[in-house]
Write an enzyme that holds these catalytic residues in place. Structure first.
Site, PDB file in Angstrom:
ATOM      1  N   THR A 112       0.848  -1.176   0.000  1.00  0.00           N
ATOM      2  CA  THR A 112       0.000   0.000   0.000  1.00  0.00           C
ATOM      3  C   THR A 112       0.887   1.230   0.000  1.00  0.00           C
ATOM      4  OG1 THR A 112      -1.744   1.192   1.194  1.00  0.00           O
ATOM      5  CG2 THR A 112      -0.184  -0.051   2.536  1.00  0.00           C
ATOM      6  N   GLU A 141      -5.243  -2.258   4.742  1.00  0.00           N
ATOM      7  CA  GLU A 141      -4.858  -2.951   5.964  1.00  0.00           C
ATOM      8  C   GLU A 141      -5.989  -3.778   6.582  1.00  0.00           C
ATOM      9  OE1 GLU A 141      -2.126   0.658   5.631  1.00  0.00           O
ATOM     10  OE2 GLU A 141      -4.191   0.120   5.134  1.00  0.00           O
ATOM     11  N   TRP A 157     -12.600  23.845  11.549  1.00  0.00           N
ATOM     12  CA  TRP A 157     -12.333  22.640  10.778  1.00  0.00           C
ATOM     13  C   TRP A 157     -13.369  22.510   9.669  1.00  0.00           C
ATOM     14  CZ3 TRP A 157      -7.915  20.034  11.408  1.00  0.00           C
ATOM     15  CH2 TRP A 157      -7.232  20.180  12.626  1.00  0.00           C
TER      16      TRP A 157
END
Length: 548
Positions: free
Chosen positions: A189, A336, A451
């Protein structure tokens, strides 16, 4: 008080969860179903497929492959690759699915790092391997993979060509039992920095993932993806997380399978129509490529179910697909995690819902699949409430998650901090256990102390009728810290610029969906948005391009 343990009978068989067990049932349910190669038009019955797997096992052992050795495959999506999915791990070797879209230096790195012993390589990649073969430190031999009846001369010495070797091999192989925790597969990856990282999965993990995926794709009344009548065609590379593990499920169920070779829109659409494909999976950019191809405008897509993963499915793209008859759903996971963690979940009355409500359900990451324990943690590692509002990092536990990175235990420890696998994604979970991914931690934009989710902005931009794909990134800003910038592709003949997008987003500012500072400072219109080697939107490259 200790748990009670009972001794098994002396003659009891301790059934190991090995990939060979998945192959046992394939012929029981297959009937007349075939495994079809779009690359060369060949068709195999399940009886022929099983025999070819055994022939390949004999070829590999004759070539000197032993338990624990690593066999690399560089191929397009073919029935041949499916045979490798089974034969290589079933003899106790490790299947290394090489990412053929990596730069040559990274292909060499991954093959050396995995310590490949034998390489099966398609004609298209033989020139590359011939050029770098002196840099491959552990490789002892090569087998040529060819779609031609008469394979062209290879530019390096090989043991022989795949079909010729199979034809000469014995038709039976006694696959051994061994520890179910033996490593079956590995692949690499890529991240934003450093060399590719190797992830690996055991037989036990792959079998459990297969069973959970089989349950998930049939347990929801409104998402019956894999049934005995299904026709499966992957549009996710087989080198990427075993094509999301679906080939193992499809083979176990004996379904008709169609492998398209190299991904070309015309071939994918031809196979969809001629083979009557009912289920596929891909990243959003591939779906957009199919929908925007000229031939697609004349095709009826009703009956095609497509699971989207790898990147966020925007509401605009979901609506476009639904308008064309494609039933789209979201699957969430990562390399993963083998990869499946959650999928869309549609209620029994989904057909009665308004389109906007359906789109919202289909674009969320959905509910965790069986055996997955999923939580949200704050920046101090504390679990947050499942109220759909409190955000944090998504962490998971499941029996099929990679246990570390190959030869990089320190990075594995970071991945598994405090006994939970850290996804790097920011999300919320509501009271119905539905996960909504808000952004990657590295992609959240901090502007003026607030954010901003890049995914939220992408979703809203995607609703503009002239926008096909969009990606939003944050770039450094002296005054605000970071500011959002957008890159878009547009429909043929459309005229879109920053003013167009800003005006479009103002309606969502008025509605309170976003704040005014979430409107991107710039909008760059491009012919194609940069993608990674597995088709995901590549925000690292986008940042570089916008900066320049």
């Amino acid at each position: 008080m200790p748990v009670k343990m009972l001794a098994p009978a002396d003659e009891a068989y301790n059934y190991p969860l090995l990939i060979k067990q998945l192959l046992l049932s394939s012929q029981r349910y297959a009937g007349d179903n075939e495994i079809v190669g779009g690359n060369n038009g060949k068709r195999y019955s399940y009886a022929e497929f099983n025999e070819r797997v055994q022939r390949l096992a004999n070829v590999l052992t004759e070539a000197g492959v032993k338990q624990g050795d690593t066999v690399a495959v560089l191929d397009w999506d073919t029935p041949r690759y499916l045979e490798c999915f089974f034969a290589i791990p079933m003899i106790g070797a490790v299947l290394h699915t090489v990412n053929v879209r990596l730069p040559p230096e990274q292909v060499v790195y991954t093959m050396n790092h995995a310590e490949d012993d034998l390489v099966l390589v398609h004609d298209d990649f033989l020139p590359l391997i011939a050029k770098v073969k002196d840099d491959l430190k552990t490789v002892k031999g090569y087998i040529q993979l060819s779609d031609a009846d008469a394979p062209p001369e290879a530019p390096l010495d090989t043991i022989g060509d795949y079909e010729g070797l199979l034809a000469a091999a014995m038709t039976e192989f006694d696959f051994p039992d061994f520890d179910e925790n033996a490593i079956a597969t590995t692949f690499y990856t890529t991240g934003t920095t450093g060399s590719p990282k190797g992830v690996f999965f055991s037989h036990r993990q792959l079998v459990l993932h297969t069973m959970a995926l089989a349950a998930t794709t049939s347990m929801n009344d409104n998402m019956q993806l894999l049934q005995s009548s299904s026709v499966y065609m992957p549009i996710t590379p087989m080198f990427h997380v075993h094509a999301w593990g679906v080939p193992y499920v499809a083979t176990m169920m004996g379904l008709k399978q169609v492998y398209p070779g190299r991904y070309e829109p015309a071939m994918l659409l031809k196979l969809y129509m001629t083979e009557k494909v009912t289920f596929s999976h891909c990243v959003p950019t591939i779906l957009q490529m199919i929908l925007s191809s000229e031939k697609a405008s004349t095709i009826d897509f009703s009956g095609w179910q497509v699971l989207i993963g790898g990147s966020a499915l925007t509401q605009g793209l979901a609506r476009s697909a639904l308008d064309r008859g494609i039933q789209v759903y979201t699957g969430y996971g990562m390399s993963e995690t083998c990869p499946l963690l959650s999928t869309s979940w549609l209620p029994l009355d989904a057909a009665d819902l308004e389109l906007d409500e359906q789109v919202q359900l289909r674009t969320k990451a959905g509910r965790p699949v069986p055996l997955v324990n999923m939580r949200i943690i704050d920046n101090k590692g504390r679990f947050v409430k499942h109220n759909g509002e409190d955000m944090g990092e998504v962490v998971v536990r499941a029996p099929w998650l990679t246990q570390s990175y190959l030869k990089e235990p320190e990075k594995g420890n970071e991945l598994w901090e405090n006994g939970w696998l850290h996804t790097g994604d920011v999300g919320t979970i509501d009271s119905s256990y539905t996960l909504e991914i808000r952004d990657r931690i590295k992609d959240v934009i901090k502007t003026g102390g607030e954010w901003v989710s890049s995914l939220d902005i992408e979703n809203l931009i995607s609703k503009h009728p002239d926008v096909e794909l969009t990606a939003v990134v944050g770039l450094p800003d002296d005054e605000w810290g970071e500011r959002p910038h957008a890159m878009v592709t547009v429909r043929a003949g459309a005229q879109v610029d920053h003013e167009t997008i800003a005006e479009h987003l103002q309606q969502y500012v008025k509605d309170g969906a976003i704040e005014k500072w979430a409107i991107p400072d710039t909008v760059t219109v491009v012919d194609e948005i940069p993608r990674t080697s597995v088709g995901k939107i590549d925000k690292k490259v986008i940042r570089q391009q916008i900066k320049s």
